[in-house]
Design a protein around this motif. Structure first.
Motif, PDB file in Angstrom:
ATOM      1  N   SER A  70       0.823  -1.209   0.000  1.00  0.00           N
ATOM      2  CA  SER A  70       0.000   0.000   0.000  1.00  0.00           C
ATOM      3  C   SER A  70       0.860   1.262   0.000  1.00  0.00           C
ATOM      4  O   SER A  70       0.542   2.252  -0.671  1.00  0.00           O
ATOM      5  CB  SER A  70      -0.940   0.009   1.204  1.00  0.00           C
ATOM      6  N   GLU A  71       1.977   1.232   0.740  1.00  0.00           N
ATOM      7  CA  GLU A  71       2.876   2.392   0.778  1.00  0.00           C
ATOM      8  C   GLU A  71       3.618   2.547  -0.540  1.00  0.00           C
ATOM      9  O   GLU A  71       3.843   3.664  -1.018  1.00  0.00           O
ATOM     10  CB  GLU A  71       3.868   2.247   1.941  1.00  0.00           C
ATOM     11  N   LYS A  98       1.298   4.215  -2.992  1.00  0.00           N
ATOM     12  CA  LYS A  98       1.203   5.658  -2.745  1.00  0.00           C
ATOM     13  C   LYS A  98       2.392   6.376  -3.376  1.00  0.00           C
ATOM     14  O   LYS A  98       2.247   7.444  -3.985  1.00  0.00           O
ATOM     15  CB  LYS A  98       1.164   5.940  -1.243  1.00  0.00           C
TER      16      LYS A  98
END
Length: 244
Positions: free
Chosen positions: A215-216, A219
């Motif tokens: 998820s990071e 981003k």
């Protein structure tokens, strides 16, 4: 006067931070290059018994692991005839993948002197027209013209660097890609069963691995202005195809 003093202090702090970050990247690049030089040269490493006892070590030693973990970038974006392609961190790509069948022009970039020398020596014998050479240079330094490439590839090494480094790499890739071009790369998925053991093994082989959430990573990818076109999960790495 106070405001001016604070501004100078902030500027010096920012400059020092950039220098520190740059030096860290340079040191990491050297470590990764050294780690893969030893592998390509077939050097035996004196690893601790507990590491040698790990199943993943035996798969690495016999070469089975490499086949399991290789990211099939061509399944997402197969190089097309007469396309100009940049393979960043290419390893010995031109010798093991069917570039001559794809009939695409190959430009390589590497931090391993052994891989670079091997490709530059042997690849012209396979096809001197398609093979355009390999440069010894890190991924964040792309010494090419703007909008030069139809396709850029970078697999197997993003995990050795922090996500901030990858932001710089993607900015450079964006610069050298044509507006219609794609960037295909992989990231380590820390949720896979192999991730932690592989990270331990890689550390002992000489290159520390960053275990950061998918998820990071996504981003970070989106913050560069890239649009994720496709994803493909593997046993350890997740492959991405993006367009800027």
């Amino acid at each position: 006067m106070s405001k001016s003093s604070n501004s100078n202090s902030d500027s010096q702090s920012f400059h020092s931070s950039n220098i520190f970050q740059s030096k860290n990247w340079e040191e990491t690049v050297k470590q990764v290059g050294y780690r893969f030089n030893r592998q390509y040269q077939g050097q035996d490493l004196a690893l601790p018994p507990e590491v040698q006892a790990m199943p993943i070590f035996h798969e690495w030693k016999t070469g089975i692991l490499a086949g399991r973990l290789a990211s099939p970038f061509w399944e997402m974006a197969q190089p097309q005839k007469n396309q100009t392609c940049l393979d960043i961190g290419c390893g010995v790509s031109f010798l093991i993948y069917p570039w001559t069948e794809w009939q695409a022009f190959f430009y390589g970039q590497e931090v391993s002197t052994v891989a670079k020398d091997t490709l530059n020596t042997r690849s012209p014998q396979l096809n001197s027209k398609l093979f355009k050479g390999v440069e010894l240079r890190p991924a964040h330094q792309l010494n090419y013209s703007p909008a030069q490439f139809d396709l850029a590839i970078a697999t197997g090494f993003s995990c050795y660097f922090p996500r901030e480094y990858w932001s710089t790499v993607m900015a450079e890739v964006k610069r050298v890609l044509k507006p219609s071009g794609f960037f295909v790369f992989d990231i380590l998925n820390p949720e896979t069963p192999l991730a932690e053991d592989w990270a331990v093994l890689e550390t002992y082989l000489g290159a520390e691995v960053f275990l950061e959430p998918i998820s990071e990573w996504e981003k970070t990818i989106k913050a560069t202005g890239a649009k994720i076109v496709a994803r493909q999960a593997g046993e350890l790495f997740q492959l991405y195809k993006v367009r800027f």
